[in-house]
Each structure stands twice: as structure tokens, then as C-alpha cells.
Write a protein that holds these residues in place. Structure first.
Motif, short mmCIF file in Angstrom:
data_model
loop_
_atom_site.label_atom_id
_atom_site.label_comp_id
_atom_site.label_asym_id
_atom_site.label_seq_id
_atom_site.Cartn_x
_atom_site.Cartn_y
_atom_site.Cartn_z
N GLU A 160 0.83 -1.21 0.00
CA GLU A 160 0.00 0.00 0.00
C GLU A 160 0.87 1.26 0.00
O GLU A 160 0.61 2.21 -0.74
CB GLU A 160 -0.93 0.02 1.20
N LYS A 161 1.90 1.27 0.85
CA LYS A 161 2.80 2.42 0.90
C LYS A 161 4.09 1.99 1.58
O LYS A 161 4.06 1.43 2.69
CB LYS A 161 2.17 3.58 1.67
N SER A 206 9.57 6.02 3.35
CA SER A 206 9.88 7.15 2.47
C SER A 206 11.38 7.41 2.43
O SER A 206 12.13 6.96 3.30
CB SER A 206 9.14 8.40 2.93
N THR A 234 7.75 7.89 -1.87
CA THR A 234 7.23 6.61 -1.38
C THR A 234 6.73 5.83 -2.59
O THR A 234 6.56 6.39 -3.68
CB THR A 234 6.06 6.78 -0.38
N SER A 267 4.11 2.37 -4.09
CA SER A 267 3.04 1.40 -3.87
C SER A 267 3.05 0.42 -5.03
O SER A 267 3.57 0.72 -6.11
CB SER A 267 1.68 2.11 -3.77
#
Length: 155
Positions: free
Chosen positions: A19-20, A23, A105, A107
Motif C-alpha cells: 500500500e505504501k 519514504s 514513497t 506502492s
């Protein structure tokens, strides 16, 4: 407890694999090192004064730097699945520039599955890999194709 790795049959189109990710902020050093590794010393990446005369008004990171950082973030967030290995990329785009100080980031979503044209023991699964900056702008999009082991070979 042993980890259960997925096979081709276990992946579904639309599955969110990541999803993520964590970072990572792009620094001036990242851009200089990427220039050294790639040999790409174009002024877009290295000449701030020249860039002031251009549409973005500042240096922009190499598109491939955005791709490499995104790939690294994805790898760090992934389990090593011995049933899956990279087959290559079908699409790679850089819709927004990255500048020093941007935080990226990534996904990952399953976007396609199909039989391998020659191997009955494997299928081809495609991930849509999206890298975004802190503003939510897509800075890199790649379609990553994986050679994926089947639990049950085709007849």
C-alpha cells in the motif's frame, strides 16, 4: 513458523501488494552520485544557473534516479519470494519531476496475469509500481513483469 510464499495462482488482479513503502528524501548528493554512476551530466541535473532559465527553474533528478529509489523502497518493503523473479519492465514513465528535497514513497498493485507462452510451470504477473512525492504527484510509474512459479503446472 515457516513463511508461506505465493504462487502464480495466489495472485489476483487488483491485489494491493504494497500500500505504501517507507519514504526517502532525495538529496543533492543522490543526484551527483547518480550522475557519476550513469555518466549523465546533462545540465538539467547539475547546472542550477542554467536551470533557472528553464521551465522548472531548478535542477531536476534523473528519471532513472526516481525509478531506482522507488525500486529500492519496494524491495525493502517486500518479502523475498523464491517463486517470483523479475522478467523485465514493459512501461516506464516519469510524469512529474523530482527536485532535491522531495520525499518519495512507492506502492504496488497486481495489474495483469497471463500464461507464459512456452513454460507450463510458470505464469507472467505484472505489478503496477507507482512512486509518488510528498505532494502525492506520481513521479515514476513502471509495469514490472514477473516470471512466477505455478503451484500446479498447466497440462
Amino acid at each position: 513458523m515457516a513463511h508461506e510464499f505465493k504462487y502464480f495462482e495466489d495472485f489476483e488482479i487488483g491485489d494491493i501488494e504494497i500500500e505504501k513503502t517507507a519514504s526517502r528524501t532525495i538529496t543533492e548528493s543522490d543526484m551527483v552520485f547518480h550522475s557519476m554512476h550513469s555518466g549523465d551530466w546533462m545540465p538539467h541535473h547539475n547546472d542550477e544557473e542554467w536551470c533557472k532559465t528553464q521551465p522548472f527553474k531548478t535542477r531536476i533528478a534523473h528519471g532513472n534516479l526516481s525509478f531506482c529509489v522507488g525500486t529500492g523502497l519496494i524491495v525493502m518493503a517486500s518479502d523475498m519470494n523464491p517463486n517470483v523473479m523479475s522478467y523485465g519492465y514493459d512501461k516506464l514513465r516519469y510524469p512529474h519531476p523530482v527536485i532535491p528535497g522531495d520525499t518519495l514513497t512507492a506502492s504496488v498493485k497486481v495489474i495483469d496475469k497471463k500464461d507464459h507462452p512456452k513454460r507450463k510451470t510458470h505464469g507472467l504477473m505484472t505489478h503496477g509500481e507507482t512512486v509518488t512525492n510528498q505532494k502525492g504527484e506520481v513521479v515514476c510509474y513502471a509495469e514490472h513483469v514477473f516470471y512466477t512459479l505455478r503451484r500446479t503446472p498447466l497440462d
